[in-house]
Structures are given as structure tokens and as C-alpha cells.
Scaffold this motif. Structure first.
Motif, short mmCIF file in Angstrom:
data_model
loop_
_atom_site.label_atom_id
_atom_site.label_comp_id
_atom_site.label_asym_id
_atom_site.label_seq_id
_atom_site.Cartn_x
_atom_site.Cartn_y
_atom_site.Cartn_z
N GLY A 147 0.78 -1.22 0.00
CA GLY A 147 0.00 0.00 0.00
C GLY A 147 0.82 1.28 0.00
N ALA A 148 2.14 1.18 -0.23
CA ALA A 148 3.01 2.36 -0.22
C ALA A 148 2.70 3.26 -1.41
N LYS A 149 2.72 4.56 -1.16
CA LYS A 149 2.54 5.54 -2.22
C LYS A 149 3.80 6.39 -2.29
N HIS A 150 4.42 6.38 -3.46
CA HIS A 150 5.63 7.18 -3.70
C HIS A 150 5.16 8.43 -4.43
N LEU A 151 5.05 9.52 -3.68
CA LEU A 151 4.44 10.76 -4.19
C LEU A 151 5.33 11.46 -5.21
N ALA A 152 4.69 12.03 -6.22
CA ALA A 152 5.39 12.77 -7.26
C ALA A 152 6.08 13.99 -6.66
N ALA A 153 7.34 14.15 -6.96
CA ALA A 153 8.12 15.28 -6.43
C ALA A 153 7.55 16.62 -6.89
N GLY A 154 6.96 16.66 -8.07
CA GLY A 154 6.42 17.89 -8.62
C GLY A 154 5.20 18.44 -7.89
N LEU A 155 4.61 17.67 -7.01
CA LEU A 155 3.47 18.15 -6.23
C LEU A 155 3.90 19.18 -5.19
N PHE A 156 5.19 19.16 -4.84
CA PHE A 156 5.71 19.99 -3.76
C PHE A 156 6.59 21.09 -4.32
N GLU A 157 6.44 22.30 -3.81
CA GLU A 157 7.24 23.42 -4.27
C GLU A 157 8.72 23.08 -4.15
N ASN A 158 9.44 23.30 -5.26
CA ASN A 158 10.87 23.02 -5.35
C ASN A 158 11.21 21.61 -4.88
N ALA A 159 10.31 20.66 -5.14
CA ALA A 159 10.49 19.26 -4.73
C ALA A 159 10.86 19.17 -3.25
N ALA A 160 10.25 20.03 -2.44
CA ALA A 160 10.47 20.09 -0.98
C ALA A 160 11.94 20.28 -0.64
#
Length: 137
Positions: free
Chosen positions: A86-99
């Protein structure tokens, strides 16, 4: 120490929160990621199970072991998920400056088109090395 991060899809309909302790960016050049994103899929390492996704998120099962999430409104890629845990590897582009996370790992580098090879000093795994890392023994 854990840090809370917030992100969203392109249209803002899907909001994402997570915590991250060891924030790194990973890039995957496998055939499915390239077809799904039109380039590579870049994910941000977050603390397992800390992800909260609100809004019109949908997913489809892309293989026997994985799913891919997207915004139902704008189509933004949201995550790559593994079905067994059930792991979700979130898209880096969802976060400003890839966090503000550094690129530390590439998967399937032998599948990466020459036109957008990534520069820098980070770990690069071939197809065989990637499969060996994730395949059950």
C-alpha cells in the motif's frame, strides 16, 4: 526530525500532505514511468503511511504489483504505489521546489533517453540492479 510537507496537483483539486525524515528525490526511467509521465517519474521519499490525499484522486493498476495515481480533473501524476504494502511514492512535482530535496537515486538508467540524462553525483541503478533490489528472493 520529521518535517510536514504540503503539495497539490496542477489545478489544485488534489491536496497532499506527508511527513519526511530523509527527504530525497528518486527518478525512474522504466518504460511505464516514461509512458505515464512523458519523461521520467520523480518521487519524493516520505515517511511510510504519512501521506494524506484529499480531492478527486484516481488510480489504475498498471501491473501485477503497482498502481499509478492521478488527478481526475487535470490529470497530474500523483503517485506510484506498490500493491503488496500500500506504499505511495508521491510525485516530487506536487511539492514546491520538490520540498528542497536533493536527487539521490535513479532507477533503470539504461532506459533513460540520452536527450534528458540527469547530471550530478548520485546513485544510478541499471534495469538488472533495480530488479535485483526489488524482486523477491
Amino acid at each position: 526530525m520529521s518535517e510536514k510537507i504540503n503539495g497539490q496537483c496542477l489545478c489544485g483539486a488534489v491536496k497532499v500532505t506527508a511527513t519526511t525524515t530523509n527527504s530525497i528525490v528518486r527518478a525512474c526511467h522504466c518504460d511505464m514511468c516514461r509512458q505515464h509521465t512523458s519523461s521520467m517519474f520523480m518521487s519524493l521519499a516520505t515517511d511510510p503511511g504519512s501521506e494524506t490525499i484529499e480531492g478527486p484522486a484516481k488510480s489504475f493498476q498498471s501491473s501485477d504489483w503497482a498502481e499509478r495515481g492521478f488527478c481526475e480533473v487535470c490529470g497530474s501524476t500523483l503517485w506510484y504505489g506498490t500493491l503488496h504494502d500500500g506504499a505511495k511514492h508521491l510525485a516530487a512535482g506536487l511539492f514546491e521546489n520538490a520540498a528542497d530535496a536533493p536527487l539521490k537515486l535513479e532507477f533503470f538508467v539504461d532506459k533513460c533517453p540520452q536527450g534528458y540524462a540527469l547530471a550530478g553525483d548520485h546513485k544510478r541503478l541499471t534495469t538488472d540492479e533495480t530488479i535485483a533490489l526489488f524482486a523477491p528472493v
